[in-house]
Structure formats: C-alpha cells, structure tokens
Design a protein around this motif. Structure first.
Motif, PDB file in Angstrom:
ATOM      1  N   SER A  17      -4.654   1.278   1.942  1.00 60.97           N
ATOM      2  CA  SER A  17      -5.282   0.433   2.956  1.00 60.97           C
ATOM      3  C   SER A  17      -6.603   1.057   3.406  1.00 60.97           C
ATOM      4  O   SER A  17      -6.858   2.248   3.193  1.00 60.97           O
ATOM      5  N   TYR A  66      -1.328   1.276  14.176  1.00 56.43           N
ATOM      6  CA  TYR A  66      -1.158   0.678  12.841  1.00 56.43           C
ATOM      7  C   TYR A  66      -0.148   1.486  12.014  1.00 56.43           C
ATOM      8  O   TYR A  66       0.795   0.928  11.454  1.00 56.43           O
ATOM      9  N   GLU A  94       1.515   4.689   3.867  1.00 57.36           N
ATOM     10  CA  GLU A  94       1.311   4.359   5.279  1.00 57.36           C
ATOM     11  C   GLU A  94       2.441   4.851   6.180  1.00 57.36           C
ATOM     12  O   GLU A  94       2.197   5.325   7.279  1.00 57.36           O
ATOM     13  N   ASN A 132      -7.361   1.718   6.401  1.00 61.26           N
ATOM     14  CA  ASN A 132      -7.001   2.762   7.374  1.00 61.26           C
ATOM     15  C   ASN A 132      -6.591   4.058   6.678  1.00 61.26           C
ATOM     16  O   ASN A 132      -6.932   5.145   7.129  1.00 61.26           O
ATOM     17  N   THR A 133      -5.853   3.948   5.570  1.00 62.06           N
ATOM     18  CA  THR A 133      -5.448   5.155   4.837  1.00 62.06           C
ATOM     19  C   THR A 133      -6.669   5.855   4.257  1.00 62.06           C
ATOM     20  O   THR A 133      -6.791   7.084   4.348  1.00 62.06           O
ATOM     21  N   ASN A 149       0.841  -1.194   0.000  1.00 57.43           N
ATOM     22  CA  ASN A 149       0.000   0.000   0.000  1.00 57.43           C
ATOM     23  C   ASN A 149       0.874   1.242   0.000  1.00 57.43           C
ATOM     24  O   ASN A 149       1.985   1.224   0.519  1.00 57.43           O
ATOM     25  N   LYS A 175       0.511  -8.577  -1.615  1.00 59.72           N
ATOM     26  CA  LYS A 175      -0.421  -7.689  -2.306  1.00 59.72           C
ATOM     27  C   LYS A 175       0.307  -7.017  -3.465  1.00 59.72           C
ATOM     28  O   LYS A 175       1.364  -6.418  -3.280  1.00 59.72           O
ATOM     29  N   LYS A 184       3.913   0.918  10.809  1.00 55.16           N
ATOM     30  CA  LYS A 184       4.314   0.956   9.391  1.00 55.16           C
ATOM     31  C   LYS A 184       5.515   1.870   9.195  1.00 55.16           C
ATOM     32  O   LYS A 184       6.385   1.609   8.371  1.00 55.16           O
TER      33      LYS A 184
END
Length: 170
Positions: free
Chosen positions: A90, A35, A14, A92-93, A11, A139, A39
């Motif tokens: 992500s 999180y 992050e 979260n992003t 991703n 990913k 990262k």
C-alpha cells in the motif's frame, strides 16, 4: 505445474506494521497509525476464493506469511520465481519503508496475519481471474511463476536465507 502464475490478493505486511505500531516499535502520524492498527486488529478475509475455484490449481490464505505459505504450497516439488516489484504494498506501507531504514520488504514477506490469498493457476486463466477480481473490486497481483528449481527465488537482491518463517507465538 511449471510456469503457472502465482497471484496474491490485497497488500503484504500491513498487519505486521500495525502490530509493530502497537508495540511502539514504529511511529507514524495519527492517520497512518490508525490505518495499520485497523489492519492488524480487524483483518478482512478475501472473498475471491469461492468465485475462482474452477479457474485455479491451488489456493491458501496468507496467515503464516507469504514465503512460509507459498513454501507449503510448493510442497518441495517445484520452486517459485518472484518478481519483487510486483509484490503489492500500500501507499502507507511504502511511506513507512521509506521513513524506516530498518524496515524493508524482506521484513514483510513473512509477516503473518495478512489474510489475503495465494493462488496458483494456469496462465491460460489469467484474464478470467483478473476479470472476476476486478468485477468484485478485489486487488489481485500476479507476482511470479512456478519454476523447476526448488525453493523460492527472487528476481532481485532479496536474500531468502534472511527471511524467517512467521511464528504466531514469537
């Protein structure tokens, strides 16, 4: 080569968000903070490279940001057309971007220290690369293709002029 695929692993952005949380420029709930800080402090380099070397034309880690590193790879010979909706973010992003009006995808395209990979490969190797990535639980996203027109171009409103190259010392 013209029309080659442009892939990235992981991703985008992050680590940058983790740094901004540590600088207290971005606030979030405790789990989201943890999180992103993880990262930033403990990036995990992608191990896909050695598994796909026979199926690609070039590869580079994303340490200086997606745009900066891709520009270096193009070496002034070709351009890139990037499909913005395929840039991997992500959950979260996406949540942070939705909450923060001043944080946009443009701010993350040249955020450094993501340590995913940018990969350029022939379209004929697309299935092989996907199969190897999936088999190894990595990913990977095909975000665009190589084009004749030099520079980096987006299929949307993004303005490359406003995207600064990542600087480790700023």
């Amino acid at each position: 080569n013209l029309n080659d695929d442009i892939w990235i692993t992981g991703n985008i952005g992050e680590s940058k968000i983790g740094l901004e949380i540590l600088k207290k420029n971005i606030s979030a709930d405790t789990n989201t903070k943890k999180y992103f800080i993880k990262k930033y402090l403990y990036p995990k380099p992608c191990n896909l490279g050695s598994l796909i070397t026979s199926h690609i034309n070039s590869m580079k880690d994303i340490s200086d940001g997606l745009i900066g590193d891709l520009t270096d790879m193009l070496n002034g010979k070709f351009g890139a057309l990037i499909n913005v909706t395929r840039i991997p973010l992500s959950v979260n992003t996406k949540k942070i971007i939705k909450i923060r009006n001043n944080l946009k995808i443009e701010n993350l395209l040249n955020a450094g220290d993501d340590y995913g990979l940018i990969i350029i490969s022939s379209q004929k190797n697309r299935n092989k690369i996907m199969r190897i990535a999936n088999k190894n639980n990595i990913k990977i996203s095909c975000i665009g293709k190589i084009i004749k027109e030099k520079g980096i171009h987006f299929d949307s409103h993004l303005d490359i002029e406003n995207i600064k190259k990542f600087d480790h010392f700023s």
